[in-house]
Design an enzyme around this catalytic site. Structure first.
Site, PDB file in Angstrom:
ATOM      1  N   CYS A 132      -3.612   0.368   8.339  1.00  0.00           N
ATOM      2  CA  CYS A 132      -4.299  -0.358   7.270  1.00  0.00           C
ATOM      3  C   CYS A 132      -3.306  -1.092   6.372  1.00  0.00           C
ATOM      4  O   CYS A 132      -2.676  -0.489   5.499  1.00  0.00           O
ATOM      5  CB  CYS A 132      -5.128   0.638   6.461  1.00  0.00           C
ATOM      6  SG  CYS A 132      -5.916  -0.122   5.030  1.00  0.00           S
ATOM      7  N   CYS A 135      -4.104  -0.941   2.679  1.00  0.00           N
ATOM      8  CA  CYS A 135      -3.777   0.332   2.007  1.00  0.00           C
ATOM      9  C   CYS A 135      -2.264   0.482   1.833  1.00  0.00           C
ATOM     10  O   CYS A 135      -1.807   0.922   0.797  1.00  0.00           O
ATOM     11  CB  CYS A 135      -4.255   1.526   2.824  1.00  0.00           C
ATOM     12  SG  CYS A 135      -5.845   1.318   3.566  1.00  0.00           S
ATOM     13  N   ASP A 136      -1.498   0.157   2.872  1.00  0.00           N
ATOM     14  CA  ASP A 136      -0.078   0.522   2.887  1.00  0.00           C
ATOM     15  C   ASP A 136       0.875  -0.659   2.778  1.00  0.00           C
ATOM     16  O   ASP A 136       2.091  -0.456   2.649  1.00  0.00           O
ATOM     17  CB  ASP A 136       0.239   1.284   4.196  1.00  0.00           C
ATOM     18  CG  ASP A 136      -0.611   2.531   4.329  1.00  0.00           C
ATOM     19  OD1 ASP A 136      -0.949   3.119   3.289  1.00  0.00           O
ATOM     20  OD2 ASP A 136      -0.944   2.913   5.462  1.00  0.00           O
TER      21      ASP A 136
END
Ligand code: NAP
Length: 306
Positions: A132, A135-136
């Site tokens: 992701c 997200c990261d």
């Protein structure tokens, strides 16, 4: 005894809950400890109708949950551990040691990211390997990253990362992308994005402290291997439907997606399925929501005839 038990809380589950609640069926949704599904990993949703400006995925999911609760849906945040769909009432057990019985079940368990299945991969998730970018991606500011895959997900991940990372290298096992032309054009317009075609990751390399520091690539044409250093690997090679619990009872296709007919009916009367656990083609929030609606209507019709 529930009338309608909905398992899963992504766009399909929430929409099924809204429609079932509106039909006075007081549905119970078993949402699991992390409800919201894949949209919880999406920053801006631009293609869900009704929103002029992009809406963050988690905000959209929370709005759907609150909407369904306002109309009368109830939520249980336990994890389903076992189901018995042999005959109605259907039985569902959770990790809170409860057994719930219901006249009908709507399965909306979605799908999760497919992984490369390489040694060390699992241990490095969150420490060099990610599924992701939204997200990261932040952790790879100014760094060199790889994105594996050739579909829209990989192209989207690469486009997102191109704005954060120093370089982004797409690793694709064929010499042609599967993803849409518009996404291909977008990703290839970034100067810091490169593509290595016909290639797979053969091995993950780590430093003595366990951190990822590169990969061994394998040219699938001539078999030649080469080392490529990188700070992160984003895996975007498709999804696996969340249907493990149901394989004993429901007809699945060869990839594990639930087979439905006449709308959302499974092979068991009274059991319906909707969203990414069924749909391997469209996989959009709006199509999952549409199927959730269909499942609730199919369920209502079924209940009115028994
Ligand atoms: P996908 O379209 O199934 O693509 C998966 C990609 O990963 C393919 O290029 C495939 O290679 C590759 N792959 C599969 N297994 C692999 C393995 N073991 N090792 C290396 N590569 C592997 O999946 P997706 O990209 O997640 O997209 C799923 C659906 O969501 C599609 O319908 C897509 O259009 C949609 N989607 C849309 C958007 C958007 O519109 N913004 C964004 C994301 C996804 P091959 O090409 O060789 O099969």
């Amino acid at each position: 005894m529930e009338k309608v038990l909905i398992i899963g809380a992504g766009p399909a589950g929430y929409t099924a809950a809204i429609y079932a609640a509106r039909a006075n069926l007081t549905p119970l949704v078993i949402a699991g400890p992390l409800p919201g599904g894949q949209l919880m990993l999406t920053s801006d949703v631009e293609n869900y109708p009704g929103f002029i400006d992009p809406i963050p995925g988690p905000e959209l999911m929370e709005a759907m949950r609150q909407q369904s609760e306002r109309i009368g849906a109830a939520y249980n945040y336990a994890q389903v551990t076992e189901v018995d769909l042999s005959k109605p009432p259907f039985k569902v057990w959770t990790d809170s040691d409860e057994m719930i019985e219901s006249q009908t079940v709507i399965v909306c368990t979605g799908a999760s990211s497919r992984m490369l299945d390489l040694p060390g991969e699992k241990e490095l998730v969150g420490r060099g390997i990610s599924t992701c970018a939204v997200c990261d991606g932040f952790f790879y500011k100014g760094k060199d990253v790889l994105v594996v895959g050739g579909g829209d997900s990989a192209l989207e991940e690469a486009s997102y990362l191109a704005k954060i990372a120093n370089t982004v290298t797409l690793i694709h096992r064929r010499e042609k992308f599967r993803g849409s032309k518009v996404m291909q054009d977008r990703v290839l317009s970034f100067k810091n994005v490169a593509v290595i075609w016909n290639t797979a990751i053969d091995e993950i390399l780590t430093l003595p402290d366990g951190k990822l520091n590169g990969v061994i690539l394998k040219d699938l044409g001539n078999g030649r291997k080469s080392e490529k250093s990188c700070d992160g690997v984003f895996v975007a090679i498709g999804h696996i439907p969340g249907t493990e619990l149901f394989k004993k009872w429901l007809d699945l296709d060869e990839e594990g997606y639930i087979k439905v007919q006449n709308g959302t009916r499974t092979n068991i009367p009274g059991v319906f399925a909707a969203g990414d656990c069924v749909d391997r083609v469209y996989r959009q929030a709006v199509t999952a929501a549409g199927m959730g609606c269909m499942a609730a209507l199919d369920c209502e019709r079924y209940l009115s005839f028994i």
